[in-house]
Scaffold this motif. Structure first.
Motif: not given
Length: 351
Positions: A6, A133-134, A136-137, A140, A142-144, A147
């Protein structure tokens, strides 16, 4: 999703500066009415007009100058937040202008900007968790678990402690200093290598301002981040920076070690800026900078040296000829560059 899949790998490292700019320009076409446009030539606002500079890895470089001199436009152009008109921008050897939109989007993970006003830059309907979080999303990540780790580390690095207490707060529940730290944390979750910070402490009171400046220094030391600081606060620039560039009407007119620029300015404009800094002693009278006239419009630049209409030492030669960018003597023995006919160049010893 793993961090390997990612996270965009940084460009190859080299001995080159982390960021290098050559002959950078950003011009805007001045809007006119349709009738005027039929009979008048196109007018251009030369917001950035031939800037050359390089910033080393881990360096804090500040750009100072009056409002409207082009500081913020330069900072945004460095990151292609706005596109340049001409010139070259290289990040770790990569020509940013040559990248496609998708390639530049990946590169932005390493190049971040912290805006001046957190009330404008932060969505009031998102919690701190959502705000961090935004980005990072978008990139890409997206792994919780990843994050969460990045969010906690970023909040801890900007001294919002304990980090868990801030995750579910909204911007309206935070102080100005805390909001400024959230802006930095939002950039840090992407683990950037270079940050442009636009007036990072201008909206804060004196005590909080000092803590934010210390934060930038800590982030440079702890994360090896290079900073380009846009500020009108010359005292803060001296305190924080390794080097300072003085900007006037789209050009850098002097550049050198921060202490040397403030303590021993060479260019008349730099001297005027330093002289305009008010004394902390309220009993001392306010001093005039000696350049009381207004800054000329960037659509109608003066001939020769563009500072000559306001310069107390200007000669006829200054009015007619553009000054050269050259090295001049400096008491601190650091490299000092300036554009001024009236400052004697540094003499090179004969071999």
């Amino acid at each position: 999703m793993s961090s390997e899949s990612t996270t965009t790998p940084p460009p190859e490292t080299s001995e080159e500066p982390i960021l290098e700019v050559r002959n950078l320009e950003k011009h805007y076409v001045k809007s006119t009415g349709w009738l005027e446009s039929l009979f008048a030539d196109e007018e251009r606002v030369r917001a950035v007009d031939g800037v050359n500079l390089s910033i080393d890895e881990g360096e804090i470089f500040s750009i100072v100058g009056e409002s409207g001199c082009g500081k913020t436009t330069l900072g945004k152009t460095l990151l292609r937040v706005i596109e340049s008109t001409a010139g070259e921008i290289r990040f770790k050897g990569t020509d940013l202008a040559s990248l496609s939109d998708s390639e530049m989007q990946k590169m932005r993970q390493h190049l971040q900007i912290v805006y001046q006003d957190p009330f404008e830059a932060l969505n009031p309907k998102r919690t701190v968790r959502g705000l961090l979080r935004q980005p990072m999303e978008i990139h890409g990540i997206t792994d919780e678990t990843e994050q969460r780790d990045r969010i906690y580390r970023a909040l801890e690095d900007v001294n919002l402690l304990p980090a868990g207490d801030f995750l579910d707060r909204y911007p309206e529940e935070l102080s100005g200093g805390q909001l400024q730290r959230v802006l930095f944390a939002r950039a840090l979750v992407l683990d950037p290598e270079f940050i442009v910070a636009d007036e990072p402490s201008s909206m804060l009171d004196a005590s909080v301002r000092a803590r934010v400046l210390d934060l930038i220094d800590e982030l440079r030391d702890d994360r090896n981040i290079s900073f380009f600081i846009i500020t009108h606060d010359i005292g803060a620039a001296r305190y924080l920076s390794d080097r300072i560039g003085v900007m006037y009407l789209g050009r850098i007119v002097e550049m050198g070690a921060a202490a040397g620029i403030v303590d021993d300015p060479k260019h008349p404009y730099s001297k005027a800026l330093i002289d305009s800094i008010p004394s902390p002693d309220p009993r001392e009278p306010l001093e005039s900078s000696g350049i009381g006239s207004e800054v000329p419009e960037p659509v109608d630049l003066p001939s020769g040296c563009r500072f000559h209409p306001r310069c107390p030492v200007a000669t006829e030669h200054c009015r007619e000829a553009d000054p050269e960018w050259r090295e001049v003597p400096s008491a601190d023995d650091a490299v000092r560059m300036t554009e001024c006919h009236e400052v004697e160049p540094k003499q090179t010893p004969l071999e």
